[in-house]
Design a protein around this motif. Structure first.
Motif, PDB file in Angstrom:
ATOM      1  N   TRP A  49      -5.471   7.524  -5.428  1.00 30.21           N
ATOM      2  CA  TRP A  49      -6.750   6.548  -5.589  1.00 30.21           C
ATOM      3  C   TRP A  49      -7.498   7.301  -5.914  1.00 30.21           C
ATOM      4  N   VAL A  50      -8.177   6.954  -6.691  1.00 32.55           N
ATOM      5  CA  VAL A  50      -9.071   8.122  -7.993  1.00 32.55           C
ATOM      6  C   VAL A  50     -10.643   6.917  -7.422  1.00 32.55           C
ATOM      7  N   ARG A  51     -11.048   8.538  -7.943  1.00 30.49           N
ATOM      8  CA  ARG A  51     -12.836   8.317  -8.462  1.00 30.49           C
ATOM      9  C   ARG A  51     -12.955   8.816  -9.287  1.00 30.49           C
ATOM     10  N   LYS A  52     -13.918   9.189 -10.675  1.00 35.99           N
ATOM     11  CA  LYS A  52     -14.400  10.074 -11.291  1.00 35.99           C
ATOM     12  C   LYS A  52     -15.639  10.354 -10.819  1.00 35.99           C
ATOM     13  N   LEU A  73     -11.414  21.445 -16.239  1.00 36.78           N
ATOM     14  CA  LEU A  73     -10.765  20.384 -17.105  1.00 36.78           C
ATOM     15  C   LEU A  73     -10.894  21.737 -18.076  1.00 36.78           C
ATOM     16  N   ASP A  74     -12.247  22.746 -18.289  1.00 36.35           N
ATOM     17  CA  ASP A  74     -11.883  23.281 -19.496  1.00 36.35           C
ATOM     18  C   ASP A  74     -11.003  24.418 -19.964  1.00 36.35           C
ATOM     19  N   ASN A  75     -10.511  24.912 -18.492  1.00 35.72           N
ATOM     20  CA  ASN A  75      -9.637  26.030 -18.023  1.00 35.72           C
ATOM     21  C   ASN A  75      -7.745  25.205 -17.785  1.00 35.72           C
ATOM     22  N   HIS A  93      -3.819  18.436 -20.559  1.00 34.83           N
ATOM     23  CA  HIS A  93      -3.982  18.805 -21.411  1.00 34.83           C
ATOM     24  C   HIS A  93      -3.228  18.328 -22.503  1.00 34.83           C
ATOM     25  N   THR A  94      -1.985  17.542 -22.841  1.00 37.53           N
ATOM     26  CA  THR A  94      -1.599  16.965 -23.821  1.00 37.53           C
ATOM     27  C   THR A  94      -1.782  15.857 -24.530  1.00 37.53           C
ATOM     28  N   LEU A  95      -2.701  15.025 -23.360  1.00 36.07           N
ATOM     29  CA  LEU A  95      -3.860  13.154 -24.105  1.00 36.07           C
ATOM     30  C   LEU A  95      -4.647  14.643 -25.132  1.00 36.07           C
ATOM     31  N   ARG A  96      -5.914  15.570 -24.464  1.00 35.03           N
ATOM     32  CA  ARG A  96      -6.585  16.216 -25.070  1.00 35.03           C
ATOM     33  C   ARG A  96      -5.996  17.093 -26.614  1.00 35.03           C
ATOM     34  N   ASN A  97      -5.134  17.341 -26.336  1.00 34.98           N
ATOM     35  CA  ASN A  97      -4.736  17.929 -27.702  1.00 34.98           C
ATOM     36  C   ASN A  97      -4.084  17.036 -28.318  1.00 34.98           C
ATOM     37  N   ASN A  98      -3.899  15.793 -27.885  1.00 30.33           N
ATOM     38  CA  ASN A  98      -3.574  14.638 -28.910  1.00 30.33           C
ATOM     39  C   ASN A  98      -4.575  14.548 -29.264  1.00 30.33           C
ATOM     40  N   GLY A  99      -6.040  14.390 -29.577  1.00 28.35           N
ATOM     41  CA  GLY A  99      -7.219  13.944 -30.211  1.00 28.35           C
ATOM     42  C   GLY A  99      -7.712  13.676 -28.739  1.00 28.35           C
ATOM     43  N   TYR A 100      -7.418  13.349 -27.717  1.00 30.95           N
ATOM     44  CA  TYR A 100      -8.256  12.154 -26.592  1.00 30.95           C
ATOM     45  C   TYR A 100      -9.343  12.523 -25.819  1.00 30.95           C
ATOM     46  N   ILE A 101     -10.014  11.550 -25.615  1.00 32.85           N
ATOM     47  CA  ILE A 101     -11.468  12.498 -24.642  1.00 32.85           C
ATOM     48  C   ILE A 101     -11.236  11.930 -24.065  1.00 32.85           C
ATOM     49  N   ILE A 102     -11.400  13.244 -23.199  1.00 33.83           N
ATOM     50  CA  ILE A 102     -11.924  13.192 -21.536  1.00 33.83           C
ATOM     51  C   ILE A 102     -12.636  14.280 -20.931  1.00 33.83           C
ATOM     52  N   ASP A 103     -14.040  13.321 -20.476  1.00 33.26           N
ATOM     53  CA  ASP A 103     -14.843  14.871 -20.708  1.00 33.26           C
ATOM     54  C   ASP A 103     -15.489  15.242 -19.791  1.00 33.26           C
ATOM     55  N   GLN A 104     -14.604  14.565 -18.657  1.00 33.26           N
ATOM     56  CA  GLN A 104     -15.548  14.149 -17.380  1.00 33.26           C
ATOM     57  C   GLN A 104     -14.021  14.886 -16.433  1.00 33.26           C
ATOM     58  N   GLY A 105     -14.663  14.761 -15.266  1.00 32.99           N
ATOM     59  CA  GLY A 105     -13.811  14.676 -13.926  1.00 32.99           C
ATOM     60  C   GLY A 105     -12.823  13.505 -13.009  1.00 32.99           C
ATOM     61  N   PHE A 138     -10.516   6.143 -19.365  1.00 33.04           N
ATOM     62  CA  PHE A 138     -11.543   7.175 -19.892  1.00 33.04           C
ATOM     63  C   PHE A 138     -10.619   6.298 -21.609  1.00 33.04           C
ATOM     64  N   ASN A 139     -10.921   4.877 -21.351  1.00 32.96           N
ATOM     65  CA  ASN A 139     -10.441   3.762 -21.815  1.00 32.96           C
ATOM     66  C   ASN A 139      -9.490   4.665 -23.344  1.00 32.96           C
ATOM     67  N   LEU A 140      -8.347   5.458 -23.101  1.00 30.56           N
ATOM     68  CA  LEU A 140      -7.243   6.259 -24.242  1.00 30.56           C
ATOM     69  C   LEU A 140      -7.162   4.436 -25.460  1.00 30.56           C
ATOM     70  N   GLY A 141      -6.924   3.641 -24.100  1.00 25.79           N
ATOM     71  CA  GLY A 141      -6.413   2.718 -25.603  1.00 25.79           C
ATOM     72  C   GLY A 141      -4.897   3.003 -25.744  1.00 25.79           C
ATOM     73  N   LEU A 142      -4.307   3.555 -25.054  1.00 24.82           N
ATOM     74  CA  LEU A 142      -2.856   4.365 -25.017  1.00 24.82           C
ATOM     75  C   LEU A 142      -1.831   2.549 -24.045  1.00 24.82           C
ATOM     76  N   SER A 143      -0.847   2.479 -25.181  1.00 25.23           N
ATOM     77  CA  SER A 143       0.223   1.540 -25.156  1.00 25.23           C
ATOM     78  C   SER A 143       1.447   1.676 -23.919  1.00 25.23           C
ATOM     79  N   ARG A 144       1.977   0.623 -23.817  1.00 26.70           N
ATOM     80  CA  ARG A 144       2.963   1.894 -22.351  1.00 26.70           C
ATOM     81  C   ARG A 144       4.185   2.723 -23.165  1.00 26.70           C
ATOM     82  N   GLU A 145       4.421   2.254 -24.490  1.00 25.67           N
ATOM     83  CA  GLU A 145       4.976   3.222 -25.407  1.00 25.67           C
ATOM     84  C   GLU A 145       4.655   4.420 -25.415  1.00 25.67           C
TER      85      GLU A 145
END
Ligand code: GLA
Length: 386
Positions: A49-52, A73-75, A93-105, A138-145
């Protein structure tokens, strides 16, 4: 499942997610050797269960281990003290490293019915679940794969297990009443080959048997097996002056010759890999022909190979699989997942579940002093937002 998100985070949750566990029907320890594997998502799961929140902070809580973990988030970095939260942290960490924007907790409340460290992929389920949450929030647009591939990258690099793609893909691509045949030599960011196979077992069903002897894969001999396979591949390529990309490319009829030059331990590992790869094809044929008895036979052969040649079973798993095979209702069983403790599956007559369960519990408990868990499970859909 119930949650008390509000008591923990002092707000109502906004969204709700679910991620299953998986069993592997056939194709064990060959997903890092370019083989085909046939896992299925099952009806044990982790919900979230999640809340921004409006901060740069991730807060994780699990009803299974009641404690709030707070991470900037930044550490984000791996730390033993982070316990299980190293998995969601690795995913961020992995998604941010690959350029996906996660800018909120986010505040996330997890709750799991998957026995941890049991061979049913609680870690891949947690990774896929977190990737699915991040993808939606964060609407990253990732596919299941892509979810599966980034989850694997996270487990490899952040958590230090040299695992293959099987678990993350099984949980991401899961489909009700189907197993997914994944060609692990053709599953990367450029192309993904997999197909679904309907699991119709007439009067039979798969049951899951947990040794209830937890183990940590990173601390097990899992990575050692990966290294042994890589070394064997190198020696075989050197001998033949060839360039096989993985062990499963090698023809089965080369085994006798390979035996003549490979150290005996490595030969046993290769023998398991090549024969297991063949068993996957035989299993698919038997599924297509609805030959359930032969499915049972293949499970038994696979288990023997994992016990004697790949050496990943051990007393607890062996006791459980042997106890299951003593029951007339059981037509085959084998360890599933990585082994070294963990879980096994058995193919049994549906209407004899209770009797099967009681007898296997008795035998196992007498020998090990541990009460095993035996579950009837359904094959279900993969990770999703509810
Ligand atoms: C673990 C790994 C998988 C696979 C199995 C063994 O579950 O995560 O990638 O190698 O072991 O088949």
């Amino acid at each position: 499942m119930k949650n008390n998100f509000k008591d923990i985070f002092h707000h109502e949750y906004e969204s709700h997610y679910l991620s299953p566990a998986r069993i592997n029907l056939i194709g064990e320890h060959i997903d890092y050797n370019g083989g085909k594997v046939l896992p299925a998502a099952i009806s044990l799961n982790i919900e979230a269960w999640v809340r921004k929140n409006d901060e740069h902070v991730f807060r994780f809580y699990s009803s299974n281990m009641p404690k709030i973990y707070i991470h900037e988030l930044d550490n984000i970095k791996y730390d033993k003290e982070n316990d299980w939260t190293n998995y969601p942290l690795g995913m961020i960490h992995t998604l941010r490293n690959n350029g996906y924007i996660i800018d909120q907790g986010l505040d996330i409340f997890y709750s799991s019915t998957i026995p941890t460290a049991s061979g049913l992929s609680s870690s891949a389920s947690l990774l896929d679940l977190t990737a699915c949450i991040l993808n939606n929030e964060f609407n990253l647009g990732l596919s299941r794969e892509e979810i599966a591939l980034y989850a694997k990258e996270s487990e490899n690099k952040f958590n230090g297990l040299a695992c293959g793609i099987m678990d993350q893909a099984a949980i991401s691509l899961g489909k009700k009443n189907h197993a997914v045949l994944i060609d692990t030599s053709k599953f990367d960011f450029n192309n993904q080959e997999y197909e679904y196979h309907n699991i119709n077992l007439n009067d039979y069903t798969f049951v899951v048997m947990s040794t209830n002897k937890p183990r940590k894969l990173v601390e097990s001999k899992y990575n050692e097996r990966v290294d042994e396979c890589n070394l064997a591949l190198k020696l075989i390529n050197d001998y033949y002056h060839l360039n096989y990309h993985n062990l499963c490319e090698i023809e089965l009829n080369k085994l006798d010759e390979i035996k003549s030059f490979l150290p005996s331990l490595l030969y046993k590992r290769v023998k398991h890999v090549l024969t297991e790869n063949k068993r996957v094809y035989d299993f698919i044929d038997s599924l297509k022909n609805n030959d359930i008895i032969n499915l049972g036979k293949i499970l038994n052969e696979s288990d023997l190979s994992l016990k004697n040649d790949y050496e990943v079973t051990g007393l607890h798993l062996d006791t459980l699989t042997q106890a299951s095979r003593l029951q007339p209702s059981c037509i085959g069983s084998r360890m599933t997942g990585a082994g070294f403790g963990g879980c096994a599956i058995a193919l049994i007559k549906k209407d004899q579940f209770e009797d099967f369960k009681n007898k296997v519990i008795d035998i196992y408990q007498n020998k090990t002093n541990i009460v095993p868990s035996i579950y009837e499970v359904d094959i279900v859909d993969g990770v999703r937002k509810l």
